[in-house]
Write a protein that holds these residues in place. Structure first.
Motif, PDB file in Angstrom:
ATOM      1  N   LEU A  48     -43.066 -21.352 -19.588  1.00 52.40           N
ATOM      2  CA  LEU A  48     -43.530 -22.129 -18.432  1.00 52.40           C
ATOM      3  C   LEU A  48     -42.365 -22.483 -17.502  1.00 52.40           C
ATOM      4  O   LEU A  48     -42.537 -22.556 -16.284  1.00 52.40           O
ATOM      5  N   SER A  49     -41.175 -22.669 -18.071  1.00 56.32           N
ATOM      6  CA  SER A  49     -40.013 -22.928 -17.212  1.00 56.32           C
ATOM      7  C   SER A  49     -39.757 -21.734 -16.312  1.00 56.32           C
ATOM      8  O   SER A  49     -39.469 -21.877 -15.111  1.00 56.32           O
ATOM      9  N   VAL A  65     -42.565 -21.698 -13.690  1.00 56.13           N
ATOM     10  CA  VAL A  65     -42.414 -22.761 -12.682  1.00 56.13           C
ATOM     11  C   VAL A  65     -41.216 -22.459 -11.770  1.00 56.13           C
ATOM     12  O   VAL A  65     -41.275 -22.686 -10.564  1.00 56.13           O
ATOM     13  N   ASP A 118     -41.491 -22.153  -7.838  1.00 61.80           N
ATOM     14  CA  ASP A 118     -40.669 -22.997  -6.962  1.00 61.80           C
ATOM     15  C   ASP A 118     -40.199 -22.276  -5.706  1.00 61.80           C
ATOM     16  O   ASP A 118     -39.794 -22.914  -4.735  1.00 61.80           O
ATOM     17  N   VAL A 168     -50.682 -21.141  -8.906  1.00 60.70           N
ATOM     18  CA  VAL A 168     -50.855 -22.599  -8.814  1.00 60.70           C
ATOM     19  C   VAL A 168     -52.330 -22.936  -8.598  1.00 60.70           C
ATOM     20  O   VAL A 168     -52.921 -23.733  -9.336  1.00 60.70           O
ATOM     21  N   LEU A 216     -50.234 -25.222 -17.275  1.00 58.91           N
ATOM     22  CA  LEU A 216     -49.637 -25.015 -15.946  1.00 58.91           C
ATOM     23  C   LEU A 216     -50.478 -25.693 -14.859  1.00 58.91           C
ATOM     24  O   LEU A 216     -49.933 -26.355 -13.961  1.00 58.91           O
ATOM     25  N   ALA A 269     -49.537 -28.813 -12.402  1.00 53.65           N
ATOM     26  CA  ALA A 269     -49.551 -28.721 -10.933  1.00 53.65           C
ATOM     27  C   ALA A 269     -50.415 -29.807 -10.300  1.00 53.65           C
ATOM     28  O   ALA A 269     -50.234 -30.139  -9.137  1.00 53.65           O
ATOM     29  N   TYR A 291     -46.350 -34.370  -9.118  1.00 52.03           N
ATOM     30  CA  TYR A 291     -46.139 -32.943  -8.832  1.00 52.03           C
ATOM     31  C   TYR A 291     -47.204 -32.360  -7.918  1.00 52.03           C
ATOM     32  O   TYR A 291     -47.073 -31.248  -7.427  1.00 52.03           O
ATOM     33  N   TYR A 300     -46.763 -28.880  -5.656  1.00 50.10           N
ATOM     34  CA  TYR A 300     -47.325 -27.629  -6.175  1.00 50.10           C
ATOM     35  C   TYR A 300     -48.718 -27.365  -5.587  1.00 50.10           C
ATOM     36  O   TYR A 300     -48.874 -26.502  -4.725  1.00 50.10           O
TER      37      TYR A 300
END
Lengths: 101, 482
Positions: A31-32, A35, A39, B306, B356, B360, B365, B369
């Motif tokens: 997940l890092s 993400v 980003d 997302v 996830l 988000a 966050y 996101y």
């Protein structure tokens, strides 16, 4: 940004999921990476565009009226893991004394 | 035989519907042990329905446009009384209490559902390997992934187990497996086909569409399943075109746009060559090529993951062991039942995506996101609309490569997500996309061309796909199951 094991566990709890220690470690790393990839969105400008909530052409807010001719209760209860008369059965809301919670 | 020819022969009495579905079951018996597309076949019910179609024809009744056509349904489409699992253990034993709107329309067109086919769990995946129920293989090479999430639908059609399958597409789940398996796959305009009775993944993106062996069959099937449905408030009331009426009109004089940001460097060498040949075919068929710029296409995969997963985290909250499907045997309290049932019932990819999406949407966050992704999707919609002021259609490769090997990407979710780089933008902006086979790569595996049109110009996308099909002359004849 990176997500550590603690953060992954906290989010999983919010989502009513429990992960094994191995899953937590694996998910934190995966997940890092995901993400980090997501980003990159901060580098894009949406300008003055509205949020994307447009409805397809030819749709209208439907009147919220009860549907007729859908005797679904029996089918609904047939799918239930447990039921009694016309009600769903679930474990008690409060844990049993000495239970895990 | 094509679905169109089969239906014509059943309508004319040249062949029976019963004979047609029995032939499909014989083929399934012959190859599905290798391909693994079907989770369940509905032999008795299909023969019964086919016999009814034959009786109605014998009594002089006119039959529908898909008369007797054996049809495979993705495991997330409801058919009343039949089990439906979404490729997941959390829906074990669940029987659909009603029939999906698109499936009702199929039945009204006299198609015959022959079974349900495999998919990535809750449609989350690009290889069918996230199914918790079966392994599906690519009929062109059994060591390759069929694509996903509608991998069972694509494999069944490629292996001639059924001439028609329905799939669902949220970010490429019809188009990508269609490309990997050498069949035609259509994601219609958002709002063109009712999602009533489709188990929701990401409601602002999900669409149902057909997978077939040729473009005319896809047009025939889309015409059958499209149309308004008051039970899905996003389903448009715009009249449905006759997609076959203009399908042979060709693309002479149309301007087809390539997208500057779709760079050759994003493709493997074979896919780049296949794309070049597809562009040549468009020109040969009389289209004029022009380049347009859609800068935000580079943000599509991140935006998609997302938005789709945020919606999924909310949609999948309903699977908690209380009303249907799997309930953990160990639960002694309500909270524990929710957590245990979900933790036991969902597979890794679904858990990863729920986490996830929850992240988000979580406090602190959300704006960074979900909010940002929603604004980028809105801007991307504007950029596509501007592009369609300059060109009639847009094209991209369907995928950056042909099929990848089974097992190759299962431990690398990001690499798996990046195979959706060309299929996610049309999903985010709600436009129709058709994947049509455009050749084979150096390994002998199919490549797809994705053709995009403005909202509700599905007919024009199909017409262009037909022109490409005729110019290239691709044959879906997978060696592995010959």
């Amino acid at each position: 940004m990176s997500l550590d094991v603690e953060e992954v566990r906290r989010i999983a709890e919010l989502a009513r999921l429990r992960l094994s220690a191995a899953e937590e470690a694996r998910f934190a790393s995966q997940l890092s990476e995901i993400v980090d990839y997501i980003d990159q969105l901060s580098a894009f400008s949406a300008g003055a565009a509205p949020s994307d909530d447009s409805e397809p052409e030819g749709t209208d807010d439907a009147n919220d009226v009860p549907a007729e001719g859908r005797p679904l209760l029996d089918d609904f209860l047939d799918n239930a893991p447990a039921s009694l008369d016309r009600f769903l059965l679930v474990p008690q809301v409060k844990a049993t004394p000495g239970g895990a919670e | 035989m094509t679905a169109e020819a089969l239906a014509g022969a059943v309508r004319s009495g040249e062949r029976t519907a019963v004979g047609t579905v029995e032939q499909a079951f014989a083929r399934i018996d012959q190859v599905d042990a290798s391909v693994g597309a079907f989770l369940e076949v509905w032999r008795d019910q299909a023969v019964e329905r086919a016999a009814d179609i034959d009786r109605r024809r014998d009594s002089g009744e006119s039959l529908g446009p898909l008369a007797g056509v054996p049809t495979a349904l993705k495991d997330n489409l409801s058919l009343a009384g039949h089990e439906l699992n979404c490729g997941s253990r959390i829906l074990s034993g669940y029987r659909a209490p009603y029939t999906a709107g698109a499936v009702e329309r199929l039945l009204a067109a006299d198609a015959v559902p022959v079974g349900r086919v495999n998919m990535d769990e809750f449609a989350m995946g690009s290889s069918c390997e996230n199914s918790r129920l079966a392994d599906t293989r690519n009929p062109w090479d059994l060591d390759m992934a069929p694509g996903g999430s509608s991998g069972g639908s694509a494999a069944a059609v490629a292996a001639t187990e059924a001439p028609l399958a329905l799939g669902s597409d949220t970010g490429g789940s019809i188009r990508q497996p269609a490309a990997f398996c050498g069949v035609v796959g259509v994601k219609p305009t958002y709002g063109r086909v009712s999602r009533y009775g489709l188990v929701a993944f990401a409601s602002s993106l999900d669409q149902i569409g057909p997978l077939t062996r040729n473009v005319r069959d896809a047009a025939l099937a889309l015409g059958a399943i499209a149309g308004p449905d008051p039970r899905d408030s996003t389903c448009s009331e715009l009249p449905v075109e006759d997609y076959l009426e203009s399908i042979e009109d060709g693309i002479e004089g149309l301007t087809v746009g390539t997208i500057r940001e779709v760079r050759a460097s994003a493709l493997d060498e074979d896919a780049a060559e296949g794309y070049r040949q597809a562009l040549d075919a468009l020109e040969t068929a009389g289209a004029r090529l022009a380049e347009v710029s859609i800068p935000l296409i580079d943000a599509a995969v991140a935006t998609y993951y997302v938005l789709a997963n945020s919606e999924a985290s909310a949609n999948l909250a309903r699977f908690d062991g209380s009303r249907y499907g799997h309930r953990s045997a160990s639960a002694r309290s309500l909270q524990r039942m929710y957590t245990d049932s979900r933790s036991e019932g969902f597979g890794s990819e679904v858990k990863r995506r729920i986490i996830l999406g929850t992240f988000a949407l979580s406090s602190g966050y959300y704006d960074a996101y979900y909010g940002r992704a929603a604004r980028i999707a809105g801007a991307m919609r504007q950029q596509f609309a501007e592009a369609f002021e300059a060109v009639d259609l847009l094209v991209t490769p369907t995928c950056p490569s042909g099929a990848f090997a089974r097992g190759e990407r299962v431990d690398d979710p990001l690499a798996m997500y990046l195979s959706d780089v060309f299929t996610t933008p049309p999903s985010l902006v709600g436009i129709p996309g058709v994947s049509v086979p455009c050749g084979l790569d150096g390994r002998g595996l199919p490549l797809g061309l994705q053709i995009l049109a403005p909202p509700f110009a599905d007919a024009m996308a199909l017409r262009a796909a037909r022109a490409v099909e005729l110019t290239i002359g691709f044959e879906c004849n997978p060696e592995a199951i010959r």
